[in-house]
Design an enzyme around this catalytic site. Structure first.
Site, PDB file in Angstrom:
ATOM      1  N   LYS A 171       0.778  -9.545  18.488  1.00 36.50           N
ATOM      2  CA  LYS A 171       2.157  -8.956  18.539  1.00 36.50           C
ATOM      3  C   LYS A 171       1.489  -7.130  17.900  1.00 36.50           C
ATOM      4  O   LYS A 171       1.627  -6.488  17.279  1.00 36.50           O
ATOM      5  CB  LYS A 171       2.714  -9.230  16.699  1.00 36.50           C
ATOM      6  CG  LYS A 171       3.982  -8.719  16.770  1.00 36.50           C
ATOM      7  CD  LYS A 171       4.933  -8.405  16.033  1.00 36.50           C
ATOM      8  CE  LYS A 171       4.738  -7.411  15.061  1.00 36.50           C
ATOM      9  NZ  LYS A 171       5.282  -6.227  15.291  1.00 36.50           N
ATOM     10  N   GLU A 174       7.041  -3.110  17.816  1.00 41.06           N
ATOM     11  CA  GLU A 174       7.716  -3.323  18.258  1.00 41.06           C
ATOM     12  C   GLU A 174       8.868  -2.255  19.821  1.00 41.06           C
ATOM     13  O   GLU A 174       8.849  -2.129  20.343  1.00 41.06           O
ATOM     14  CB  GLU A 174       9.534  -4.457  18.507  1.00 41.06           C
ATOM     15  CG  GLU A 174       9.387  -3.280  16.336  1.00 41.06           C
ATOM     16  CD  GLU A 174       8.748  -3.714  15.241  1.00 41.06           C
ATOM     17  OE1 GLU A 174       9.350  -3.443  14.182  1.00 41.06           O
ATOM     18  OE2 GLU A 174       7.895  -3.969  15.194  1.00 41.06           O
ATOM     19  N   GLY A 224      -1.593  -0.882   9.705  1.00 37.18           N
ATOM     20  CA  GLY A 224       0.541  -0.619   9.891  1.00 37.18           C
ATOM     21  C   GLY A 224       0.199   0.266   8.796  1.00 37.18           C
ATOM     22  O   GLY A 224      -0.640   0.421   7.333  1.00 37.18           O
ATOM     23  N   GLY A 225       1.534  -0.068   7.815  1.00 40.70           N
ATOM     24  CA  GLY A 225       1.469   0.768   6.686  1.00 40.70           C
ATOM     25  C   GLY A 225       1.589  -0.074   5.641  1.00 40.70           C
ATOM     26  O   GLY A 225       1.457  -1.277   4.990  1.00 40.70           O
ATOM     27  N   GLY A 229       1.410  -4.167   4.925  1.00 36.08           N
ATOM     28  CA  GLY A 229       0.788  -4.771   4.576  1.00 36.08           C
ATOM     29  C   GLY A 229       0.951  -6.042   3.651  1.00 36.08           C
ATOM     30  O   GLY A 229      -0.192  -6.999   3.568  1.00 36.08           O
ATOM     31  N   GLU A 246      -5.638  -3.097   7.991  1.00 36.70           N
ATOM     32  CA  GLU A 246      -5.942  -1.224   7.620  1.00 36.70           C
ATOM     33  C   GLU A 246      -4.939  -0.886   7.577  1.00 36.70           C
ATOM     34  O   GLU A 246      -3.955  -0.187   8.069  1.00 36.70           O
ATOM     35  CB  GLU A 246      -6.796  -0.750   8.941  1.00 36.70           C
ATOM     36  CG  GLU A 246      -7.236   0.603   8.385  1.00 36.70           C
ATOM     37  CD  GLU A 246      -6.829   1.960   9.374  1.00 36.70           C
ATOM     38  OE1 GLU A 246      -5.665   2.399   8.483  1.00 36.70           O
ATOM     39  OE2 GLU A 246      -6.565   2.495  10.051  1.00 36.70           O
ATOM     40  N   CYS A 285      -3.739   7.596  11.211  1.00 36.20           N
ATOM     41  CA  CYS A 285      -4.406   6.539  10.051  1.00 36.20           C
ATOM     42  C   CYS A 285      -5.577   7.925   8.730  1.00 36.20           C
ATOM     43  O   CYS A 285      -5.103   7.954   7.436  1.00 36.20           O
ATOM     44  CB  CYS A 285      -4.642   5.371   9.884  1.00 36.20           C
ATOM     45  SG  CYS A 285      -5.738   5.124  11.124  1.00 36.20           S
ATOM     46  N   GLU A 388       1.851   8.580   2.262  1.00 33.63           N
ATOM     47  CA  GLU A 388       1.069   9.312   3.312  1.00 33.63           C
ATOM     48  C   GLU A 388       2.734   9.551   3.829  1.00 33.63           C
ATOM     49  O   GLU A 388       3.923   8.655   4.569  1.00 33.63           O
ATOM     50  CB  GLU A 388       0.913   7.639   4.247  1.00 33.63           C
ATOM     51  CG  GLU A 388       0.075   8.173   5.542  1.00 33.63           C
ATOM     52  CD  GLU A 388      -0.063   6.932   5.973  1.00 33.63           C
ATOM     53  OE1 GLU A 388      -1.312   6.999   6.943  1.00 33.63           O
ATOM     54  OE2 GLU A 388       0.037   5.536   5.609  1.00 33.63           O
TER      55      GLU A 388
END
Length: 494
Positions: A171, A174, A224-225, A229, A246, A285, A388
């Site tokens: 996936k 999007e 991702g974030g 996560g 991650e 990241c 972040e």
């Protein structure tokens, strides 16, 4: 899915916008939970297909397929680099470099799995016992990838998953799905059997959530974030599937004054501080978003850094001479603006940027551009230092002693990456050894090697990508104990 492109079950679609002008340039299916279930079922059938299934394909054949994919990526480098630029907003040159790295990843995992030993023999202390530890594929893998490096991050998951003999459903984000869609076509062209590789384009709250909880998914790998996560881990917990996360970082770049004792040293450290913070508009990241500089060097270093930051040429990634593209979306730009506003209210000093640039021929008015921003006199209580930002924002903190530098660098809930700059090799290695970060660069920033594991400490996630551990994430370990001369044990008298 199952070797065929098809519309979403609901018929829904999504326009893909070019972040340089906010205009749609592609249309993709908008999948949901029903599409996800169909894709997982296809991957399950491909994995459980018996003797003809992908897991039982000889290792040499799997490795050969990965090498064919790498060759196809090289063949389509220009087209894919341009697609990555338009989709994610990065420069075309960055897009090309990404494709090179994707091809390298496929080649690396092909070579790694091809050179694998068939198993590790365990001495059972008897010639009548054959005992061996072997590695087997996990099963169906759910691979959820981010929007900042769409194809690169997908390759770090897809290549080892296939090398190990798994099937998968990927996936992509999007908002940046197009290069991953193209990769699925290349996998088919390379000869991958139908159902081994499946893709569902759609939002995280439906497709990602269903993949994470699905009982027929054996592993979920997410990049991702932190908030998303955490939700992935929670959704995966009831089925006790393997999880790799991650989740980003707040990465320090520590500069000692001795690194800048010469003009060349000074120029290099400033140049790399710019690269650390502003490549891909800071949407990385591992971005070196926290400059931690020795107090005696501060004014000279920050002044030159700010001067060069103001000269970075912003624009559409496909335009000649552009050095930095837009942010990926209006939502992301608004988030960056909020962080800068809060920092200024908390006492930060703006040295460069801090606003949207004026429109120009290469910088359309509706594009999501934001100037590279340097915030001086920052401290650990500021949100912009702790959280972040994922944008072109560099904060500046200072230290006087080595211990203070280490304490500042480690004062984060993340632990993904960091940099150390010093002309004293012993000091540089000493400091690097005390930093609680998964990757530490000395007198450099950002390079990675496919042979070296990538992952972080703390809230930067769990698991590793790349390197031998990156392949191990997609394998189960089995101990096979064979008695070559079975005899009654007579444990029970009856």
């Amino acid at each position: 899915m199952d070797g065929e492109w098809r519309a979403a079950t609901s018929g829904a679609t999504r326009e893909i916008l070019d972040p340089a002008d906010a205009l749609p340039f592609a249309l993709v299916a908008e999948g949901d939970e029903k599409d996800t279930d169909l894709a997982v079922a296809a991957a399950r059938r491909a994995f459980d297909g018996g003797r003809g299934g992908w897991p039982l394909t000889p290792v040499a054949e799997r490795a050969a397929l990965l090498r064919r994919v790498a060759d196809l990526l090289v063949r389509d480098r220009e087209e894919l680099g341009l697609l990555e630029s338009r989709d994610a907003g990065k420069t075309v040159e960055e897009g090309r470099v990404d494709i090179d790295c994707v091809a390298d990843a496929f080649r690396y995992f092909a070579d790694l799995v091809a050179g694998d030993a068939p198993g590790r023999v365990v001495d059972a202390g008897s010639p009548d016992i054959h005992s061996v530890v072997v590695h087997e594929p996990i099963g169906v893998c759910a691979l959820i990838t981010p929007w900042n490096y769409p194809l690169l991050q997908a390759s770090w998951k897809i290549a080892p998953a296939l090398a190990a003999g798994n099937t998968f459903v990927v996936k992509p984000s999007e908002i940046t799905p197009l290069s991953t869609v193209a990769l699925i076509d290349l996998l088919a062209e390379a000869g991958l059997p139908a159902g081994v590789a499946n893709i569902v384009t759609g939002p995280g709250h439906s497709v990602g959530a269903r993949l994470s909880e699905h009982p027929d998914v054996d592993l979920v790998s997410f990049t991702g974030g932190l908030i998303s996560g955490t939700k992935v881990a929670q959704a995966a917990a009831p089925t006790v599937k393997k999880v790799a996360l991650e989740l980003g970082g707040k990465n320090p770049n520590v500069v000692f004054a001795d690194a800048c004792a010469t003009e060349e040293g000074f120029d290099t450290a400033v140049d790399q501080a710019l690269n650390a913070a502003f490549i891909h508009s800071g949407q990385v990241c591992s971005a070196g978003a926290r400059l931690i500089v020795e107090e005696s060097l501060r004014e000279r270093f920050v002044a030159e850094l700010a001067r060069r930051a103001e000269r970075i040429r912003l624009g559409r990634g496909t335009a000649d001479g552009v050095e930095c593209g837009p942010l990926v979306s209006e939502q992301q730009r608004s988030k960056v603006e909020a962080y800068v506003d809060s920092a200024l209210k908390e006492g930060a000093v703006l040295r460069s940027g801090g606003k949207r640039p004026e429109p120009s021929p290469e910088r359309p008015e509706n594009g999501y551009f934001y100037e590279p921003t340097v915030l001086d006199h920052c401290h650990r209580e500021m949100r912009v230092v702790r959280e972040e930002v994922f944008g072109p924002v560099l904060t500046v903190e200072t230290f006087r002693t080595e211990d203070e530098a280490i304490a500042l660098a480690n004062d984060t809930e993340y632990g993904l990456a960091g940099g150390v700059w010093s002309a004293d090799a012993g000091r540089a290695r000493r400091v690097a050894g005390r930093l609680r970060h998964g990757t530490v660069w000395i007198n450099d920033f950002h390079p990675y090697l496919p042979q070296a594991e990538w992952g972080g400490f703390g809230k930067s996630g769990v698991g590793r990508e790349l390197g031998p551990a990156g392949l191990a994430e997609y394998r189960e370990t089995k101990h096979v104990y064979q008695n070559l001369a079975p005899k009654p044990v007579r444990w029970f008298a009856g």
